[in-house]
Design a protein around this motif. Structure first.
Motif, PDB file in Angstrom:
ATOM      1  N   PHE A  19      34.715  33.368  39.822  1.00 10.11           N
ATOM      2  CA  PHE A  19      34.023  32.231  40.404  1.00 10.11           C
ATOM      3  C   PHE A  19      32.549  32.560  40.695  1.00 10.11           C
ATOM      4  O   PHE A  19      31.678  31.708  40.628  1.00 10.11           O
ATOM      5  CB  PHE A  19      34.746  31.833  41.706  1.00 10.11           C
ATOM      6  N   ILE A  20      32.279  33.842  41.010  1.00 11.54           N
ATOM      7  CA  ILE A  20      30.903  34.271  41.266  1.00 11.54           C
ATOM      8  C   ILE A  20      30.155  34.469  39.942  1.00 11.54           C
ATOM      9  O   ILE A  20      29.000  34.088  39.803  1.00 11.54           O
ATOM     10  CB  ILE A  20      30.882  35.619  42.057  1.00 11.54           C
ATOM     11  N   LEU A  21      30.853  35.067  38.955  1.00 15.79           N
ATOM     12  CA  LEU A  21      30.147  35.523  37.748  1.00 15.79           C
ATOM     13  C   LEU A  21      29.958  34.450  36.673  1.00 15.79           C
ATOM     14  O   LEU A  21      28.915  34.403  36.028  1.00 15.79           O
ATOM     15  CB  LEU A  21      30.874  36.730  37.143  1.00 15.79           C
ATOM     16  N   GLU A  22      30.970  33.613  36.480  1.00 21.75           N
ATOM     17  CA  GLU A  22      30.882  32.664  35.362  1.00 21.75           C
ATOM     18  C   GLU A  22      29.697  31.697  35.484  1.00 21.75           C
ATOM     19  O   GLU A  22      29.001  31.468  34.493  1.00 21.75           O
ATOM     20  CB  GLU A  22      32.216  31.934  35.172  1.00 21.75           C
ATOM     21  N   PRO A  23      29.435  31.145  36.673  1.00 24.70           N
ATOM     22  CA  PRO A  23      28.270  30.250  36.777  1.00 24.70           C
ATOM     23  C   PRO A  23      26.951  30.962  36.478  1.00 24.70           C
ATOM     24  O   PRO A  23      25.958  30.319  36.168  1.00 24.70           O
ATOM     25  CB  PRO A  23      28.292  29.781  38.232  1.00 24.70           C
ATOM     26  N   LYS A  24      26.953  32.318  36.574  1.00 20.19           N
ATOM     27  CA  LYS A  24      25.718  33.066  36.294  1.00 20.19           C
ATOM     28  C   LYS A  24      25.623  33.423  34.816  1.00 20.19           C
ATOM     29  O   LYS A  24      24.766  34.201  34.404  1.00 20.19           O
ATOM     30  CB  LYS A  24      25.672  34.349  37.132  1.00 20.19           C
ATOM     31  N   GLY A  25      26.553  32.913  34.018  1.00 16.94           N
ATOM     32  CA  GLY A  25      26.459  33.097  32.573  1.00 16.94           C
ATOM     33  C   GLY A  25      27.177  34.324  32.038  1.00 16.94           C
ATOM     34  O   GLY A  25      27.036  34.660  30.870  1.00 16.94           O
ATOM     35  N   PHE A  26      27.945  35.015  32.877  1.00 16.57           N
ATOM     36  CA  PHE A  26      28.704  36.170  32.380  1.00 16.57           C
ATOM     37  C   PHE A  26      30.007  35.698  31.757  1.00 16.57           C
ATOM     38  O   PHE A  26      30.631  34.744  32.229  1.00 16.57           O
ATOM     39  CB  PHE A  26      29.030  37.136  33.519  1.00 16.57           C
ATOM     40  N   LEU A  27      30.418  36.392  30.706  1.00 12.27           N
ATOM     41  CA  LEU A  27      31.725  36.163  30.127  1.00 12.27           C
ATOM     42  C   LEU A  27      32.689  37.135  30.803  1.00 12.27           C
ATOM     43  O   LEU A  27      32.431  38.338  30.828  1.00 12.27           O
ATOM     44  CB  LEU A  27      31.665  36.456  28.628  1.00 12.27           C
ATOM     45  N   VAL A  28      33.763  36.620  31.368  1.00 11.32           N
ATOM     46  CA  VAL A  28      34.623  37.456  32.200  1.00 11.32           C
ATOM     47  C   VAL A  28      36.015  37.598  31.597  1.00 11.32           C
ATOM     48  O   VAL A  28      36.639  36.604  31.239  1.00 11.32           O
ATOM     49  CB  VAL A  28      34.728  36.868  33.631  1.00 11.32           C
ATOM     50  N   ASN A  29      36.500  38.817  31.459  1.00  7.75           N
ATOM     51  CA  ASN A  29      37.886  39.088  31.070  1.00  7.75           C
ATOM     52  C   ASN A  29      38.572  39.783  32.233  1.00  7.75           C
ATOM     53  O   ASN A  29      37.929  40.467  33.018  1.00  7.75           O
ATOM     54  CB  ASN A  29      37.962  39.990  29.839  1.00  7.75           C
ATOM     55  N   GLU A  30      39.911  39.611  32.286  1.00 11.53           N
ATOM     56  CA  GLU A  30      40.634  40.184  33.415  1.00 11.53           C
ATOM     57  C   GLU A  30      41.815  41.028  32.954  1.00 11.53           C
ATOM     58  O   GLU A  30      42.465  40.710  31.967  1.00 11.53           O
ATOM     59  CB  GLU A  30      41.207  39.061  34.303  1.00 11.53           C
ATOM     60  N   ALA A  31      42.079  42.105  33.697  1.00 15.67           N
ATOM     61  CA  ALA A  31      43.293  42.893  33.510  1.00 15.67           C
ATOM     62  C   ALA A  31      43.809  43.244  34.888  1.00 15.67           C
ATOM     63  O   ALA A  31      43.022  43.449  35.809  1.00 15.67           O
ATOM     64  CB  ALA A  31      42.984  44.163  32.721  1.00 15.67           C
ATOM     65  N   ASP A  32      45.132  43.295  35.052  1.00 15.08           N
ATOM     66  CA  ASP A  32      45.636  43.649  36.384  1.00 15.08           C
ATOM     67  C   ASP A  32      46.242  45.046  36.424  1.00 15.08           C
ATOM     68  O   ASP A  32      46.807  45.460  37.423  1.00 15.08           O
ATOM     69  CB  ASP A  32      46.596  42.583  36.935  1.00 15.08           C
ATOM     70  N   ASN A  33      46.100  45.791  35.326  1.00 20.17           N
ATOM     71  CA  ASN A  33      46.538  47.192  35.342  1.00 20.17           C
ATOM     72  C   ASN A  33      45.781  47.981  34.264  1.00 20.17           C
ATOM     73  O   ASN A  33      45.110  47.401  33.412  1.00 20.17           O
ATOM     74  CB  ASN A  33      48.056  47.282  35.117  1.00 20.17           C
ATOM     75  N   ASP A  47      29.735  45.059  28.861  1.00 21.19           N
ATOM     76  CA  ASP A  47      28.486  45.514  29.474  1.00 21.19           C
ATOM     77  C   ASP A  47      28.754  46.191  30.819  1.00 21.19           C
ATOM     78  O   ASP A  47      27.915  46.932  31.312  1.00 21.19           O
ATOM     79  CB  ASP A  47      27.547  44.324  29.673  1.00 21.19           C
ATOM     80  N   LEU A  48      29.934  45.900  31.390  1.00 19.25           N
ATOM     81  CA  LEU A  48      30.238  46.451  32.713  1.00 19.25           C
ATOM     82  C   LEU A  48      31.734  46.282  33.005  1.00 19.25           C
ATOM     83  O   LEU A  48      32.341  45.314  32.570  1.00 19.25           O
ATOM     84  CB  LEU A  48      29.443  45.689  33.777  1.00 19.25           C
ATOM     85  N   ILE A  49      32.289  47.240  33.751  1.00 17.95           N
ATOM     86  CA  ILE A  49      33.654  47.090  34.261  1.00 17.95           C
ATOM     87  C   ILE A  49      33.608  47.079  35.782  1.00 17.95           C
ATOM     88  O   ILE A  49      32.972  47.944  36.394  1.00 17.95           O
ATOM     89  CB  ILE A  49      34.573  48.256  33.825  1.00 17.95           C
ATOM     90  N   LEU A  50      34.270  46.091  36.388  1.00 17.19           N
ATOM     91  CA  LEU A  50      34.499  46.098  37.829  1.00 17.19           C
ATOM     92  C   LEU A  50      35.906  46.624  38.028  1.00 17.19           C
ATOM     93  O   LEU A  50      36.878  45.989  37.610  1.00 17.19           O
ATOM     94  CB  LEU A  50      34.377  44.683  38.410  1.00 17.19           C
ATOM     95  N   MET A  51      36.018  47.798  38.613  1.00 10.89           N
ATOM     96  CA  MET A  51      37.291  48.520  38.626  1.00 10.89           C
ATOM     97  C   MET A  51      37.823  48.676  40.039  1.00 10.89           C
ATOM     98  O   MET A  51      37.189  49.332  40.867  1.00 10.89           O
ATOM     99  CB  MET A  51      37.047  49.903  37.999  1.00 10.89           C
ATOM    100  N   ASP A  52      38.975  48.083  40.292  1.00  9.95           N
ATOM    101  CA  ASP A  52      39.618  48.290  41.585  1.00  9.95           C
ATOM    102  C   ASP A  52      40.145  49.726  41.665  1.00  9.95           C
ATOM    103  O   ASP A  52      40.673  50.254  40.686  1.00  9.95           O
ATOM    104  CB  ASP A  52      40.778  47.287  41.733  1.00  9.95           C
ATOM    105  N   TRP A  53      39.981  50.330  42.813  1.00  7.65           N
ATOM    106  CA  TRP A  53      40.446  51.723  42.981  1.00  7.65           C
ATOM    107  C   TRP A  53      41.970  51.784  42.964  1.00  7.65           C
ATOM    108  O   TRP A  53      42.572  52.547  42.220  1.00  7.65           O
ATOM    109  CB  TRP A  53      39.904  52.259  44.314  1.00  7.65           C
ATOM    110  N   MET A  54      42.594  50.940  43.796  1.00  2.23           N
ATOM    111  CA  MET A  54      44.051  50.990  43.951  1.00  2.23           C
ATOM    112  C   MET A  54      44.714  49.978  43.033  1.00  2.23           C
ATOM    113  O   MET A  54      44.675  48.787  43.290  1.00  2.23           O
ATOM    114  CB  MET A  54      44.446  50.690  45.408  1.00  2.23           C
ATOM    115  N   LEU A  55      45.319  50.491  41.968  1.00  2.73           N
ATOM    116  CA  LEU A  55      46.066  49.635  41.042  1.00  2.73           C
ATOM    117  C   LEU A  55      47.500  50.137  41.005  1.00  2.73           C
ATOM    118  O   LEU A  55      47.735  51.327  41.209  1.00  2.73           O
ATOM    119  CB  LEU A  55      45.485  49.754  39.629  1.00  2.73           C
ATOM    120  N   PRO A  56      48.449  49.260  40.710  1.00  3.07           N
ATOM    121  CA  PRO A  56      49.808  49.760  40.529  1.00  3.07           C
ATOM    122  C   PRO A  56      49.845  50.624  39.267  1.00  3.07           C
ATOM    123  O   PRO A  56      49.185  50.313  38.292  1.00  3.07           O
ATOM    124  CB  PRO A  56      50.629  48.478  40.336  1.00  3.07           C
ATOM    125  N   GLY A  57      50.576  51.714  39.298  1.00  2.00           N
ATOM    126  CA  GLY A  57      50.580  52.630  38.149  1.00  2.00           C
ATOM    127  C   GLY A  57      49.336  53.497  38.191  1.00  2.00           C
ATOM    128  O   GLY A  57      48.952  53.988  39.240  1.00  2.00           O
TER     129      GLY A  57
END
Ligand code: CA
Length: 236
Positions: A19-33, A47-57
């Motif tokens: 919701f923050i990135l798309e209006p700024k023109g970024f193309l966003v992909n998601e993974a949950d693991n 161009d960039l990864i936003l990486m959560d520290w605590m993921l399952p697995g």
């Protein structure tokens, strides 16, 4: 268009970031693991990864380390997302190869500022030309360091530190200036961290004598002096 991968197991946070990135023109992909993240990384270049520290697995920290070690020159920059505010965890995150750090909860403005700063920094790295000082060589585009043509393996923090020094020779920098330039001013890392990484970097350069390039300026900070190999060094 810049493409960003979010690796985060909490759907609400993924949605908020999108919701923050798309209006700024970024193309966003998601993974949950980590596994899904790897699949996307093999398909697209990011161009960039936003990486959560605590993921399952496999944790985001481990995945970051894996990406940066396997192919540092191909790995996109990583910003770690974490609820942990402890300083030692931050150092660990940066040591894994993360380029910056955002502690949850964060404001959209903070997130955008850091994303832009990290992307700017990484694209200028990629444009930089190789440098060589008396056999100590760095190739920013390929993310490689060598001494007399033998590859030298550095942690991401040591690499960035050396890159900073080699691109800014013969000038004294304070610890806080080095922090700002190497870790980014938005990262809450202690100034002693600079000393720790400089000590490690020097140690790696001792066998070839290049450690003499990194001089301690008492009361100020450090200076990279590539001409020092040919002169008597008076600083410790
Ligand atoms: Ca999580």
């Amino acid at each position: 268009m810049q493409r960003i991968l979010i690796v985060e197991d909490e759907p609400e946070i993924r949605e908020m970031i999108r919701f923050i990135l798309e209006p700024k023109g970024f193309l966003v992909n998601e993974a949950d693991n980590a596994q899904d993240a790897r699949k996307l990384l093999s398909k697209h270049s990011y161009d960039l990864i936003l990486m959560d520290w605590m993921l399952p697995g496999r944790s985001g920290l481990d995945l970051t380390r894996e990406l940066k070690q396997k192919a540092p020159q191909n790995s996109p920059p990583v910003i770690m997302l974490t609820a942990k505010a402890d300083e030692s965890d931050k150092v660990k995150g940066l040591d894994s190869g993360a380029d910056d750090y955002i502690t949850k909860p964060f404001s959209p403005r903070e997130m955008l500022a850091r994303i832009k700063a990290v992307i700017r920094r990484s694209s200028s790295d990629n444009l930089a030309l190789p440098l060589d000082y008396a056999g100590l060589s760095i190739d920013p585009a390929r993310h490689r360091v060598s001494i007399n043509d033998a590859p030298l393996h550095l942690s991401p923090a040591e690499y960035r530190l050396l890159l900073f020094f080699m691109t800014h020779p013969d000038r004294a920098y304070s610890r806080s200036q080095i922090l700002d330039n190497v870790w980014g001013d938005s990262v809450y890392v202690d100034e002693r961290t600079v000393d720790v990484h400089i000590r490690r970097l020097r140690k790696l350069l001792i066998p070839s004598g290049h450690h003499q390039f990194i001089q301690t300026i008492r009361g100020t900070g450090y200076r990279f002096t590539p001409s020092s190999l040919h002169h008597e060094s008076t600083t410790s």
